[in-house]
Design a protein around this motif. Structure first.
Motif, PDB file in Angstrom:
ATOM      1  N   GLU A   1      28.920   6.114   9.527  1.00  0.00           N
ATOM      2  CA  GLU A   1      28.796   4.668   9.305  1.00  0.00           C
ATOM      3  C   GLU A   1      27.737   4.407   8.253  1.00  0.00           C
ATOM      4  OE1 GLU A   1      30.467   1.931  11.403  1.00  0.00           O
ATOM      5  OE2 GLU A   1      29.929   1.136   9.453  1.00  0.00           O
ATOM      6  N   GLY A   2      28.168   4.139   7.037  1.00  0.00           N
ATOM      7  CA  GLY A   2      27.218   3.889   5.945  1.00  0.00           C
ATOM      8  C   GLY A   2      26.616   2.487   5.976  1.00  0.00           C
ATOM      9  N   SER A   3      27.321   1.553   6.595  1.00  0.00           N
ATOM     10  CA  SER A   3      26.902   0.141   6.597  1.00  0.00           C
ATOM     11  C   SER A   3      25.465  -0.027   7.069  1.00  0.00           C
ATOM     12  CB  SER A   3      27.800  -0.671   7.527  1.00  0.00           C
ATOM     13  OG  SER A   3      29.147  -0.372   7.291  1.00  0.00           O
ATOM     14  N   GLU A   4      24.671  -0.735   6.278  1.00  0.00           N
ATOM     15  CA  GLU A   4      23.251  -0.851   6.587  1.00  0.00           C
ATOM     16  C   GLU A   4      22.884  -2.113   7.373  1.00  0.00           C
ATOM     17  OE1 GLU A   4      24.067  -0.516   3.230  1.00  0.00           O
ATOM     18  OE2 GLU A   4      23.324   1.458   2.668  1.00  0.00           O
ATOM     19  N   LYS A   5      21.852  -1.958   8.168  1.00  0.00           N
ATOM     20  CA  LYS A   5      21.072  -3.089   8.632  1.00  0.00           C
ATOM     21  C   LYS A   5      19.844  -3.137   7.727  1.00  0.00           C
ATOM     22  CE  LYS A   5      22.735  -1.433  12.966  1.00  0.00           C
ATOM     23  NZ  LYS A   5      23.249  -0.074  12.573  1.00  0.00           N
ATOM     24  N   LYS A   6      19.296  -4.310   7.538  1.00  0.00           N
ATOM     25  CA  LYS A   6      18.192  -4.448   6.577  1.00  0.00           C
ATOM     26  C   LYS A   6      17.184  -5.460   7.098  1.00  0.00           C
ATOM     27  CE  LYS A   6      17.593  -6.798   2.200  1.00  0.00           C
ATOM     28  NZ  LYS A   6      18.296  -7.455   1.081  1.00  0.00           N
ATOM     29  N   ALA A   7      15.916  -5.141   6.954  1.00  0.00           N
ATOM     30  CA  ALA A   7      14.893  -6.107   7.366  1.00  0.00           C
ATOM     31  C   ALA A   7      13.800  -6.184   6.314  1.00  0.00           C
ATOM     32  CB  ALA A   7      14.284  -5.709   8.712  1.00  0.00           C
ATOM     33  N   GLU A   8      13.302  -7.380   6.101  1.00  0.00           N
ATOM     34  CA  GLU A   8      12.115  -7.565   5.266  1.00  0.00           C
ATOM     35  C   GLU A   8      11.100  -8.318   6.111  1.00  0.00           C
ATOM     36  OE1 GLU A   8      11.355  -9.113   0.786  1.00  0.00           O
ATOM     37  OE2 GLU A   8      11.706 -10.702   2.246  1.00  0.00           O
ATOM     38  N   VAL A   9       9.900  -7.775   6.167  1.00  0.00           N
ATOM     39  CA  VAL A   9       8.843  -8.441   6.918  1.00  0.00           C
ATOM     40  C   VAL A   9       7.669  -8.670   5.974  1.00  0.00           C
ATOM     41  CG1 VAL A   9       7.287  -8.355   8.911  1.00  0.00           C
ATOM     42  CG2 VAL A   9       9.581  -7.338   9.073  1.00  0.00           C
ATOM     43  N   ILE A  10       7.168  -9.908   5.910  1.00  0.00           N
ATOM     44  CA  ILE A  10       6.048 -10.279   5.047  1.00  0.00           C
ATOM     45  C   ILE A  10       4.878 -10.648   5.951  1.00  0.00           C
ATOM     46  CG2 ILE A  10       5.264 -11.854   3.224  1.00  0.00           C
ATOM     47  CD1 ILE A  10       8.206 -12.340   2.528  1.00  0.00           C
ATOM     48  N   ILE A  11       3.680 -10.168   5.594  1.00  0.00           N
ATOM     49  CA  ILE A  11       2.505 -10.493   6.417  1.00  0.00           C
ATOM     50  C   ILE A  11       1.656 -11.565   5.733  1.00  0.00           C
ATOM     51  CG2 ILE A  11       2.470  -8.233   7.549  1.00  0.00           C
ATOM     52  CD1 ILE A  11       0.014  -7.605   5.678  1.00  0.00           C
ATOM     53  N   ASN A  12       0.786 -12.185   6.511  1.00  0.00           N
ATOM     54  CA  ASN A  12      -0.020 -13.305   5.979  1.00  0.00           C
ATOM     55  C   ASN A  12      -1.509 -12.963   5.903  1.00  0.00           C
ATOM     56  OD1 ASN A  12      -0.930 -13.356   8.577  1.00  0.00           O
ATOM     57  ND2 ASN A  12       0.326 -15.105   9.209  1.00  0.00           N
ATOM     58  N   ASP A  13      -1.833 -11.681   6.142  1.00  0.00           N
ATOM     59  CA  ASP A  13      -3.239 -11.287   6.182  1.00  0.00           C
ATOM     60  C   ASP A  13      -3.640 -10.709   4.820  1.00  0.00           C
ATOM     61  OD1 ASP A  13      -5.712 -10.190   6.564  1.00  0.00           O
ATOM     62  OD2 ASP A  13      -5.193  -9.118   8.410  1.00  0.00           O
ATOM     63  N   ARG A  14      -4.355 -11.511   4.041  1.00  0.00           N
ATOM     64  CA  ARG A  14      -4.740 -11.082   2.685  1.00  0.00           C
ATOM     65  C   ARG A  14      -5.764  -9.949   2.703  1.00  0.00           C
ATOM     66  NH1 ARG A  14      -2.620 -15.075  -1.261  1.00  0.00           N
ATOM     67  NH2 ARG A  14      -0.843 -15.744  -0.048  1.00  0.00           N
ATOM     68  N   GLN A  15      -6.418  -9.762   3.866  1.00  0.00           N
ATOM     69  CA  GLN A  15      -7.415  -8.688   3.986  1.00  0.00           C
ATOM     70  C   GLN A  15      -6.749  -7.335   4.209  1.00  0.00           C
ATOM     71  OE1 GLN A  15     -10.561  -9.775   3.461  1.00  0.00           O
ATOM     72  NE2 GLN A  15      -9.475 -11.730   3.261  1.00  0.00           N
ATOM     73  N   LEU A  16      -5.476  -7.367   4.553  1.00  0.00           N
ATOM     74  CA  LEU A  16      -4.774  -6.134   4.895  1.00  0.00           C
ATOM     75  C   LEU A  16      -3.736  -5.813   3.827  1.00  0.00           C
ATOM     76  CD1 LEU A  16      -4.020  -3.943   7.108  1.00  0.00           C
ATOM     77  CD2 LEU A  16      -2.340  -5.618   7.925  1.00  0.00           C
ATOM     78  N   SER A  17      -3.751  -4.578   3.328  1.00  0.00           N
ATOM     79  CA  SER A  17      -2.692  -4.132   2.428  1.00  0.00           C
ATOM     80  C   SER A  17      -1.835  -3.111   3.168  1.00  0.00           C
ATOM     81  CB  SER A  17      -3.289  -3.473   1.178  1.00  0.00           C
ATOM     82  OG  SER A  17      -2.280  -2.699   0.547  1.00  0.00           O
ATOM     83  N   LEU A  18      -0.562  -3.448   3.341  1.00  0.00           N
ATOM     84  CA  LEU A  18       0.342  -2.489   4.011  1.00  0.00           C
ATOM     85  C   LEU A  18       0.450  -1.208   3.194  1.00  0.00           C
ATOM     86  CD1 LEU A  18       3.255  -4.833   5.195  1.00  0.00           C
ATOM     87  CD2 LEU A  18       1.344  -3.934   6.547  1.00  0.00           C
ATOM     88  N   LEU A  19       0.279  -1.351   1.889  1.00  0.00           N
ATOM     89  CA  LEU A  19       0.396  -0.197   1.001  1.00  0.00           C
ATOM     90  C   LEU A  19      -0.825   0.714   1.092  1.00  0.00           C
ATOM     91  CD1 LEU A  19       2.075   1.177  -1.248  1.00  0.00           C
ATOM     92  CD2 LEU A  19       0.878  -0.274  -2.895  1.00  0.00           C
ATOM     93  N   ASP A  20      -2.020   0.131   1.089  1.00  0.00           N
ATOM     94  CA  ASP A  20      -3.244   0.932   1.007  1.00  0.00           C
ATOM     95  C   ASP A  20      -3.876   1.221   2.367  1.00  0.00           C
ATOM     96  OD1 ASP A  20      -3.005   0.896  -1.752  1.00  0.00           O
ATOM     97  OD2 ASP A  20      -4.189  -0.962  -1.934  1.00  0.00           O
ATOM     98  N   ASP A  21      -3.692   0.303   3.320  1.00  0.00           N
ATOM     99  CA  ASP A  21      -4.454   0.404   4.571  1.00  0.00           C
ATOM    100  C   ASP A  21      -3.658   0.989   5.731  1.00  0.00           C
ATOM    101  OD1 ASP A  21      -6.407  -0.885   3.095  1.00  0.00           O
ATOM    102  OD2 ASP A  21      -5.844  -2.887   3.835  1.00  0.00           O
TER     103      ASP A  21
END
Lengths: 320, 320
Positions: free
Chosen positions: B4-24
């Protein structure tokens, strides 16, 4: 409110010339057979060649040497076939054909076609096919693979209409709709002249019809609600030629034609399907049981953007 | 063999400017998030704006303020969103968008979209839609309904190709296929000049690619087996203009285009989609979270009859 109109269908032919399924088998047997699928008998009409039961989910037709059953919703039709095989004994079975179309919402079904085919293969050796692509309208077909060869005159036809017009859906979801109004809508006086008719309007909506004349039958099942509308016609007389009229009435966004032993299928389709429908799938096969099967799916081009369907998350249903 | 190739997809955006999902946030966290869906991380590439994880089932992208995850097969992506909400706390969630397309074989899925939307609605109040008809290609979309308004420049694009040509399927199912050959096939040198690429060939076949350049991404997932083939492209740069090239390579019988915030969707579609494709569905909506969503499904007319797919009943799979 969502209802799965998509039918499962089985035809079982017996080889015992001493036994007439029509004359020798009583209503109570058929009631038990139907209830094995989790459906029930609502009413019955009969002539010397054929008996037609209207079911809570679709229809059952009985002739001397065979029966044909269609059930929709979340019924498990394979149970009825198993019941019949157990009751009569496998040696009296001449041919089993089992067909299942893709559902609107297969997640709610108690089994998939693969499960059903494996169940049947425990009793009869058979072959299975899919007519039509996986990602679009398709029909699964299982048939017993033995010495049986279908009579070339044993023709049958299905016309399955999806996403009927807003007007058709509005009319067919009218509260307390009388059967006469639905018969008029489908011009049944014209199509079914001379037929005995048994029809039923479900609450809050939905319509089923059985009609027989000698050994001929027509059955119509209507799931009219906008957005998941579905209207199925099945008969052993030519529905392809009738398609022009039916399509003019329902104006579906998409429809399927399916036939057994209509050797002029392709020519008739060209003559009967209006130009604004485009053939999305065309599949045909001569099965080893002698049936020549054709399947075609047609769609209309959509040219203007529409809005999406808003879904009520809190609602307890399976439309999602 | 069916996948089953069909994807589920989610995008989640955070509101904490002190936190970087990329770096922290460390790899171990993302590994746990991914494993909540029953997928796992295979590899990772990174630049200053974005990190891209290739998964056993599709991909995860992480930016400073958001992540995007796609999972296919029988993964349960909603578990990963729930994991994230539990770990960070609901107050740090700015926006959740969850999308799920109709599956080839929804019967095998552990949940349906309705189940998933109800799960999400326990944490965030939201709205749900279906883009496209029930009986054909469609996408379900859930989004949190709050003060958040998407940046009009936050564009994203999906091109989903079904039933790719026999030649494309044959090449992509070649044994021991090198990544270079697949990159050549898709002309990726041209499309992805300057991008960092991470790609993987699955056994016996299947291909996934992540590519990033600054904050831009492209992900490709290939389920190449004839009869249930599916190739998905997702990017935050214009895939509609690229569609002409991609369609010439894959020649699918049917494909979907989907975009968020491409305001010239209709015009670009007219310019980029070859004349032999017919628009079967066209849907658009401006969501209350600011995203303008477009969905379109195209098909090719089939003019010659083909044979059905023979199914091996004994085989233990879910192709039936």
């Amino acid at each position: 409110m969502f209802f799965e109109g998509s039918e499962k269908k089985a035809e079982v032919i017996i080889n015992d010339r001493q036994l007439s399924l029509l004359d020798d088998v009583n209503d109570e047997f058929w009631a038990r057979l139907v209830s094995a699928s989790n459906a029930r008998i609502l009413s019955c009409i009969k002539n010397e060649s054929c008996k037609a039961y209207l079911l809570s989910e679709s229809s059952l037709f009985v002739w001397h040497d065979r029966f044909l059953i269609l059930t929709c919703g979340v019924t498990q039709l394979v149970n009825s076939i198993e019941f019949f095989i157990h009751e009569l004994g496998i040696n009296k079975i001449e041919q089993v054909t089992y067909q299942r179309k893709n559902e609107y919402f297969s997640h709610a079904q108690p089994s998939c076609f693969g499960d059903d085919a494996k169940r049947l293969a425990k009793y009869v050796s058979g072959k299975a096919y899919r007519f039509g692509p996986m990602d679009s309208h398709h029909n699964y077909l299982f048939h017993q693979d033995n010495h049986f060869r279908a009579d070339i005159n044993a023709k049958s036809y299905q016309l399955l209409a999806y996403q009927i017009s807003r007007q058709a859906s509005a009319l067919l979801t009218t509260k307390n709709l009388a059967v006469e109004r639905i018969r008029d809508f489908f011009c049944l006086d014209e199509i079914l002249a001379g037929f005995t008719i048994d029809d039923f309007v479900f609450q809050p909506f939905g319509y089923s019809l059985n009609a027989i004349f000698e050994d001929q039958y027509l059955t119509i099942h209507v799931t009219p609600q906008a957005d998941s509308s579905y209207v199925s016609f099945e008969a052993n007389f030519d529905l392809i030629t009738l398609a022009t009229k039916i399509l003019a009435i329902l104006q579906p966004a998409s429809f399927d034609l399916l036939s057994f032993n209509e050797l002029s299928f392709a020519e008739k389709v060209v003559d009967s399907v209006p130009q604004d429908y485009i053939s999305k799938s065309l599949v045909s096969e001569k099965l080893s049981n002698g049936y020549q099967v054709h399947f075609a799916n047609f769609i209309r081009e959509q040219v203007a953007y529409t809005r999406p369907i808003f879904l009520d998350i809190a609602e307890e249903n399976h439309t999602l």
